[in-house]
Design a protein around this motif. Structure first.
Motif, PDB file in Angstrom:
ATOM      1  N   ASP A 179      -7.014   4.576  -1.018  1.00 19.48           N
ATOM      2  CA  ASP A 179      -8.271   4.123  -1.445  1.00 19.48           C
ATOM      3  C   ASP A 179      -8.952   3.456  -0.416  1.00 19.48           C
ATOM      4  N   GLY A 180     -10.063   3.317   0.177  1.00 13.85           N
ATOM      5  CA  GLY A 180     -10.756   2.600   1.304  1.00 13.85           C
ATOM      6  C   GLY A 180     -11.774   3.056   1.714  1.00 13.85           C
ATOM      7  N   THR A 181     -12.161   2.740   2.960  1.00 18.17           N
ATOM      8  CA  THR A 181     -13.302   2.911   3.643  1.00 18.17           C
ATOM      9  C   THR A 181     -13.042   4.042   4.976  1.00 18.17           C
ATOM     10  N   ALA A 222     -16.739   5.412   1.177  1.00 16.05           N
ATOM     11  CA  ALA A 222     -15.984   4.710   0.276  1.00 16.05           C
ATOM     12  C   ALA A 222     -15.126   5.863  -0.455  1.00 16.05           C
ATOM     13  N   ASP A 245      -7.984   0.366   3.794  1.00 19.23           N
ATOM     14  CA  ASP A 245      -7.820   0.002   2.383  1.00 19.23           C
ATOM     15  C   ASP A 245      -8.439  -1.496   2.253  1.00 19.23           C
ATOM     16  N   ASP A 246      -8.425  -2.132   1.149  1.00 11.76           N
ATOM     17  CA  ASP A 246      -8.903  -3.233   0.608  1.00 11.76           C
ATOM     18  C   ASP A 246      -8.013  -4.436   1.335  1.00 11.76           C
ATOM     19  N   GLU A 247      -6.809  -4.130   1.977  1.00  4.72           N
ATOM     20  CA  GLU A 247      -6.049  -5.327   2.632  1.00  4.72           C
ATOM     21  C   GLU A 247      -6.408  -5.111   3.951  1.00  4.72           C
ATOM     22  N   GLY A 248      -7.120  -4.417   4.487  1.00  6.72           N
ATOM     23  CA  GLY A 248      -7.345  -4.119   5.774  1.00  6.72           C
ATOM     24  C   GLY A 248      -6.436  -3.299   6.626  1.00  6.72           C
ATOM     25  N   ARG A 249      -5.530  -2.575   5.954  1.00  4.60           N
ATOM     26  CA  ARG A 249      -4.667  -1.591   6.466  1.00  4.60           C
ATOM     27  C   ARG A 249      -5.122  -0.222   6.972  1.00  4.60           C
ATOM     28  N   ARG A 303     -11.560   7.733  -2.488  1.00  4.57           N
ATOM     29  CA  ARG A 303     -10.469   7.240  -3.263  1.00  4.57           C
ATOM     30  C   ARG A 303      -9.411   8.213  -2.631  1.00  4.57           C
ATOM     31  N   ARG A 304      -7.830   7.617  -2.813  1.00  2.00           N
ATOM     32  CA  ARG A 304      -6.762   8.421  -2.559  1.00  2.00           C
ATOM     33  C   ARG A 304      -6.745   9.950  -3.475  1.00  2.00           C
ATOM     34  N   THR A 358       0.872  -1.102  -0.135  1.00  5.95           N
ATOM     35  CA  THR A 358       0.043   0.044   0.067  1.00  5.95           C
ATOM     36  C   THR A 358       0.853   1.399   0.110  1.00  5.95           C
TER      37      THR A 358
END
Length: 149
Positions: free
Chosen positions: A48-50, A94, A63-67, A96-97, A2
């Motif tokens: 990017d993420g939540t 949600a 992020d989508d990897e849970g970081r 975006r960077r 990331t």
């Protein structure tokens, strides 16, 4: 892997320069910090993420990897009770960077007697998981601060 980018333009200073022992000692997690330019700003999403946590003075994007990446807009700014901060998204959004999440003014934070320095923290990470860490020099909002492997 990331890439974590700066939420604000300013000067990278590294965590040891943060005027708070919890951040300076990397007790929350490893990362770096940015001393922002003194003008009204929009703090940007670092990945990017939540948005999983959202306060006027701080937010966490996972992020989508849970970081999870914590951005703290100034030190002791919780004491301002949201004064001078405008949320631009809602918790759970949600994002975006580079997307603006909070509008604020570092000069007003400083005038209120608080440090506007912004820690950027990799939550639940180890220091050796971060590469290409920027701890000095000018940074632009959206510029890379570190890579989390």
């Amino acid at each position: 892997m990331t890439t974590v980018t700066s939420p604000v333009s300013g000067r990278a200073v590294g965590l040891p320069a943060v005027p708070d022992p919890v951040f300076a000692g990397a007790m929350v997690g490893p990362g770096t910090a940015v001393d922002p330019v003194r003008e009204p700003l929009e703090a940007l999403a670092p990945v990017d993420g939540t948005v999983v946590s959202l306060h006027p003075h701080a937010f966490v994007v996972v992020d989508d990897e849970g970081r999870g990446v914590l951005i703290h807009l100034g030190i002791d700014t919780v004491q301002l009770n949201g004064e001078g901060f405008e949320l631009l998204v809602a918790k759970g959004a949600a994002v975006r960077r580079g997307q603006p999440l909070v509008r604020w003014n570092p000069a007003a934070v400083e005038a209120a007697g608080k440090s506007p320095v912004c820690p950027v923290i990799a939550l639940e990470a180890t220091a050796d998981a971060l590469g290409e860490l920027v701890e000095a020099g000018e940074v632009e909002a959206g510029g890379r601060l570190f890579v989390w492997s």
